[in-house]
Design a protein around this motif. Structure first.
Motif, PDB file in Angstrom:
ATOM      1  N   TRP A  68     -14.751 -68.569 -25.103  1.00  0.00           N
ATOM      2  CA  TRP A  68     -15.088 -68.951 -23.733  1.00  0.00           C
ATOM      3  C   TRP A  68     -15.355 -70.222 -24.359  1.00  0.00           C
ATOM      4  CZ3 TRP A  68     -14.588 -67.136 -19.037  1.00  0.00           C
ATOM      5  CH2 TRP A  68     -14.577 -65.766 -19.279  1.00  0.00           C
ATOM      6  N   GLN A  69     -15.497 -72.020 -23.509  1.00  0.00           N
ATOM      7  CA  GLN A  69     -14.999 -72.401 -23.819  1.00  0.00           C
ATOM      8  C   GLN A  69     -16.954 -72.753 -23.526  1.00  0.00           C
ATOM      9  OE1 GLN A  69     -13.123 -75.668 -22.020  1.00  0.00           O
ATOM     10  NE2 GLN A  69     -15.061 -77.611 -23.135  1.00  0.00           N
ATOM     11  N   VAL A  70     -17.542 -73.534 -24.648  1.00  0.00           N
ATOM     12  CA  VAL A  70     -19.394 -74.052 -24.555  1.00  0.00           C
ATOM     13  C   VAL A  70     -20.024 -75.078 -24.436  1.00  0.00           C
ATOM     14  CG1 VAL A  70     -21.856 -72.882 -26.267  1.00  0.00           C
ATOM     15  CG2 VAL A  70     -19.562 -71.761 -26.853  1.00  0.00           C
ATOM     16  N   GLY A  71     -20.662 -75.199 -23.049  1.00  0.00           N
ATOM     17  CA  GLY A  71     -21.685 -75.799 -22.462  1.00  0.00           C
ATOM     18  C   GLY A  71     -22.728 -76.245 -23.490  1.00  0.00           C
ATOM     19  N   LYS A  72     -24.122 -75.981 -23.046  1.00  0.00           N
ATOM     20  CA  LYS A  72     -25.055 -76.184 -23.349  1.00  0.00           C
ATOM     21  C   LYS A  72     -24.954 -74.600 -24.632  1.00  0.00           C
ATOM     22  CE  LYS A  72     -26.982 -78.108 -19.575  1.00  0.00           C
ATOM     23  NZ  LYS A  72     -27.823 -78.330 -17.686  1.00  0.00           N
ATOM     24  N   ILE A  73     -26.388 -75.165 -25.003  1.00  0.00           N
ATOM     25  CA  ILE A  73     -27.425 -74.180 -26.321  1.00  0.00           C
ATOM     26  C   ILE A  73     -28.479 -73.889 -26.080  1.00  0.00           C
ATOM     27  CG2 ILE A  73     -27.463 -73.030 -28.137  1.00  0.00           C
ATOM     28  CD1 ILE A  73     -24.752 -75.195 -28.667  1.00  0.00           C
ATOM     29  N   HIS A  78     -37.298 -68.372 -24.462  1.00  0.00           N
ATOM     30  CA  HIS A  78     -38.485 -69.007 -25.448  1.00  0.00           C
ATOM     31  C   HIS A  78     -38.639 -68.201 -26.943  1.00  0.00           C
ATOM     32  CE1 HIS A  78     -38.283 -72.411 -22.497  1.00  0.00           C
ATOM     33  NE2 HIS A  78     -38.519 -71.615 -21.569  1.00  0.00           N
ATOM     34  N   ASN A  79     -37.805 -67.294 -27.218  1.00  0.00           N
ATOM     35  CA  ASN A  79     -38.430 -66.318 -28.834  1.00  0.00           C
ATOM     36  C   ASN A  79     -37.216 -66.437 -29.825  1.00  0.00           C
ATOM     37  OD1 ASN A  79     -36.005 -65.411 -27.883  1.00  0.00           O
ATOM     38  ND2 ASN A  79     -37.000 -63.055 -26.805  1.00  0.00           N
ATOM     39  N   GLY A  80     -36.733 -67.304 -29.787  1.00  0.00           N
ATOM     40  CA  GLY A  80     -35.921 -67.623 -30.621  1.00  0.00           C
ATOM     41  C   GLY A  80     -34.725 -67.333 -30.871  1.00  0.00           C
ATOM     42  N   THR A  81     -33.872 -66.132 -29.701  1.00  0.00           N
ATOM     43  CA  THR A  81     -32.644 -65.752 -29.696  1.00  0.00           C
ATOM     44  C   THR A  81     -31.836 -67.310 -28.641  1.00  0.00           C
ATOM     45  OG1 THR A  81     -32.887 -63.428 -29.202  1.00  0.00           O
ATOM     46  CG2 THR A  81     -30.894 -64.252 -28.378  1.00  0.00           C
ATOM     47  N   LEU A  82     -30.680 -67.420 -29.170  1.00  0.00           N
ATOM     48  CA  LEU A  82     -29.883 -68.343 -28.901  1.00  0.00           C
ATOM     49  C   LEU A  82     -28.928 -68.139 -27.899  1.00  0.00           C
ATOM     50  CD1 LEU A  82     -29.455 -70.985 -32.005  1.00  0.00           C
ATOM     51  CD2 LEU A  82     -31.282 -70.945 -30.392  1.00  0.00           C
ATOM     52  N   TYR A  83     -28.278 -68.833 -26.597  1.00  0.00           N
ATOM     53  CA  TYR A  83     -27.782 -68.749 -25.302  1.00  0.00           C
ATOM     54  C   TYR A  83     -26.127 -69.231 -25.288  1.00  0.00           C
ATOM     55  CZ  TYR A  83     -30.316 -64.194 -24.627  1.00  0.00           C
ATOM     56  OH  TYR A  83     -31.324 -63.198 -24.484  1.00  0.00           O
ATOM     57  N   TYR A  84     -25.868 -68.747 -25.688  1.00  0.00           N
ATOM     58  CA  TYR A  84     -24.039 -70.114 -25.442  1.00  0.00           C
ATOM     59  C   TYR A  84     -24.336 -70.350 -23.761  1.00  0.00           C
ATOM     60  CZ  TYR A  84     -23.872 -69.674 -30.126  1.00  0.00           C
ATOM     61  OH  TYR A  84     -24.480 -70.015 -31.687  1.00  0.00           O
ATOM     62  N   GLN A  85     -24.265 -71.650 -23.788  1.00  0.00           N
ATOM     63  CA  GLN A  85     -23.928 -71.250 -21.506  1.00  0.00           C
ATOM     64  C   GLN A  85     -22.057 -71.444 -21.789  1.00  0.00           C
ATOM     65  OE1 GLN A  85     -23.529 -75.237 -19.878  1.00  0.00           O
ATOM     66  NE2 GLN A  85     -24.753 -74.149 -17.618  1.00  0.00           N
ATOM     67  N   VAL A  86     -21.230 -70.315 -20.557  1.00  0.00           N
ATOM     68  CA  VAL A  86     -20.184 -70.260 -20.518  1.00  0.00           C
ATOM     69  C   VAL A  86     -19.976 -70.835 -19.154  1.00  0.00           C
ATOM     70  CG1 VAL A  86     -19.731 -68.537 -22.508  1.00  0.00           C
ATOM     71  CG2 VAL A  86     -20.799 -67.764 -20.254  1.00  0.00           C
TER      72      VAL A  86
END
Length: 202
Positions: A68-73, A78-86
């Protein structure tokens, strides 16, 4: 952002406890072969998506092995867990994927990478400090140094967490602040770079 599945996925029924549940199916590929940000789903057999507020979308999921191509990160909760926008309003947890880029700089990585792994521990200006869980059973500490939880399900192997503060005790063990009153020790986490501001404590 329009949903972009590299290999052209199809929508199918998944039966995830709901008649309207669905996931996206595709072929296995390596994220590292692309010249733009891509996340390959590693969690078996699928991973559920999250909305813009970090809440789980129970009827939307991505199959293992799809790219999946990722947009924003972003740190949605707000707890340190990173998510990738798909897609425009859908995100995938960084712990469930293998990415071909540094989550803080967006720089593409080369070679065979592990989930959320970065090139080196060299300090780079303006690069956020990120810790990666390297243990299957993680001890969580409070501000007072007390162990409050062992085996917290949030801290899965290879999940990435933003580190806001680093302290080191007299025995030489470091502790990393990854959330409100939530610390992980250097026994269970490795950093993407050498921390610049380390506080020494008794």
């Amino acid at each position: 952002m329009k949903r972009t599945h590299i290999l052209g996925s199809i929508l199918v029924a998944a039966g995830l406890a709901m008649s309207t549940s669905s996931y996206f199916q595709g072929q296995l590929a390596q994220a590292k072969t692309y010249n733009y940000k891509v996340a390959t789903i590693k969690q078996e057999p699928y991973v559920l998506l999250n909305d813009d507020e970090g809440k789980t979308i129970v009827d939307r999921a991505l199959l293992a092995g799809t790219d999946w191509q990722v947009g924003k990160i972003a740190d949605l909760n707000h707890n340190g867990t990173l998510y990738y926008q798909v897609s425009t309003h859908e995100w995938v947890n960084s712990a469930a994927v293998q990415a071909n880029f540094d989550p803080q700089t967006g720089t593409l990585l080369t070679g065979e990478m592990q989930p959320n792994q970065t090139h080196s521990n060299t300090t780079q200006p303006n690069q956020a400090l990120i810790g990666k869980i390297n243990s299957t059973v993680v001890e969580v500490y409070t501000n007072n140094g007390q162990t409050v939880n062992t085996g917290d399900p949030r801290f899965t192997m290879n999940s990435a967490w933003k580190v806001n503060r680093v302290v080191k005790n007299s025995q030489g063990k470091s502790f990393y602040l990854v959330g409100n009153d939530t610390w992980i020790s250097s026994d269970d986490m490795e950093l993407n770079q050498a921390p610049q501001n380390v506080e020494n404590i008794p």
